[in-house]
Scaffold this active site. Structure first.
Site, short mmCIF file in Angstrom:
data_model
loop_
_atom_site.label_atom_id
_atom_site.label_comp_id
_atom_site.label_asym_id
_atom_site.label_seq_id
_atom_site.Cartn_x
_atom_site.Cartn_y
_atom_site.Cartn_z
N GLY A 174 -18.37 4.21 -2.50
CA GLY A 174 -19.53 5.09 -2.52
C GLY A 174 -20.44 4.93 -3.72
N PRO A 178 -16.28 -3.16 1.01
CA PRO A 178 -17.70 -3.30 1.33
C PRO A 178 -18.55 -2.09 0.99
CG PRO A 178 -16.46 -2.83 3.32
CD PRO A 178 -15.45 -3.04 2.23
N LEU A 179 -17.92 -0.92 0.87
CA LEU A 179 -18.67 0.31 0.57
C LEU A 179 -18.56 0.71 -0.90
CD1 LEU A 179 -17.85 2.42 3.76
CD2 LEU A 179 -19.92 1.11 3.27
N TYR A 214 0.84 -1.20 0.00
CA TYR A 214 0.00 0.00 0.00
C TYR A 214 0.87 1.25 0.00
CZ TYR A 214 -4.04 -2.97 1.10
OH TYR A 214 -5.03 -3.92 1.08
#
Length: 298
Positions: A215, A211-212, A41
């Site tokens: 948006g 999971p989102l 990352y």
């Protein structure tokens, strides 16, 4: 993943550290104490920036769970991006992560992606050594199927306790695989049938990345999913983000969402998913699923 500045070779800045501090504070305030990292990352800067905050905040390390991942190598010049789960590489990546994070142990280490060339005995030797030396407490995998987990576990004395998969109301193949069995649509699903059942039988905790969906499910107020999520959030006295996470958490597999965002306001919007039981009825859970599918269940 959102900490540490840009996806480039430039070092992180004091502003990046302030951003990390704010994100960590927002997470703790929302009841979130587990932090998911990977050595790739921001080319390691996410870990390094987080480690800087740990060094500046006495007692913080004892309050949190640190999870790391290794096994992906990013492109470098003429070298292509690839997967590398050779034992020596696993050990080296863990040692480098510990230095960047400024800690002496990872609570959990996940093998980030399957490496088709990996020798399971070589992997087992590396993980066993890391565990015996107290450098890693527990192990798991990411993006792996039930059969692959079982294959690895057959060579390991230490248990694999986590499987992290992409799971959301938008990425539903994991839940539809069983339902679409013996239907024409089932052949196109692609998810490894039996993975959820294997994890449940072996006590392996499922984690959901993405999971989102950045948006996307709540971006269009005219979409059926957004309207339903917003309506449920209003009736439950919570946020649309929480409703999306509750849909995962309501599943009996005991899914733990990894929310991903580093924006304090979006972290705060997930607070009820950490502090309240999923408040969705059987029918509401199915209503969300059908709305996201766009077509009735078979």
């Amino acid at each position: 993943m959102g900490l540490g500045g840009g996806w480039d070779g430039r070092p992180y800045t004091s502003e990046d550290i302030r951003h990390a501090e704010t994100a960590i504070e927002a997470a703790l305030a929302a009841g979130i104490t587990a932090f998911d990292h990977a050595d790739i990352y921001r080319y390691g800067k996410s870990e390094a920036g987080f480690g800087e905050v740990l060094a500046r905040t006495p007692g913080l390390r004892r309050r949190i769970v640190l999870q790391g991942k290794c096994g992906i190598r990013l492109p470098d010049g003429e070298r292509p991006g690839h997967y590398d789960l050779r034992g020596a590489s696993i050990r080296r990546r863990v040692e480098e992560s510990l230095v960047r994070l400024r800690t002496d142990v990872l609570d959990v280490l996940l093998l980030h992606r399957p490496d088709p060339l990996a020798d399971p005995e070589d992997i087992a030797e590396a993980l066993t050594s890391l565990h015996a030396q107290g450098l890693v407490r527990q192990f798991g995998v990411s993006n792996m199927s039930g059969p692959r987990i079982a294959f690895l576990q057959a060579h390991l004395d230490v248990p694999l306790v986590v499987d992290q998969l992409e799971m959301s109301l938008a990425r539903r193949d994991w839940v539809e695989a069983g339902v679409l069995f013996d239907t024409p649509a089932g052949a196109a699903n692609g998810f490894a049938t039996g993975t959820l059942e294997h994890c449940a039988a072996q006590g392996i905790r499922l984690q959901a990345w993405g999971p989102l969906t950045r948006g996307s499910l709540t971006a269009d107020p005219d979409s059926p999913v957004c309207r339903l999520v917003t309506d449920l959030a209003g009736r439950k006295g919570t946020t649309p983000q929480t409703v999306l996470l509750w849909w995962l958490q309501r599943h009996p597999a005991g899914i733990a969402p990894v929310i991903g965002t580093a924006r304090p306001e979006r972290i705060a919007a997930c607070r009820d998913a950490a502090l309240r039981e999923p408040d969705l009825t059987h029918e509401e859970w199915y209503a969300l699923w059908v709305a996201a599918r766009g077509v009735p269940l078979p």
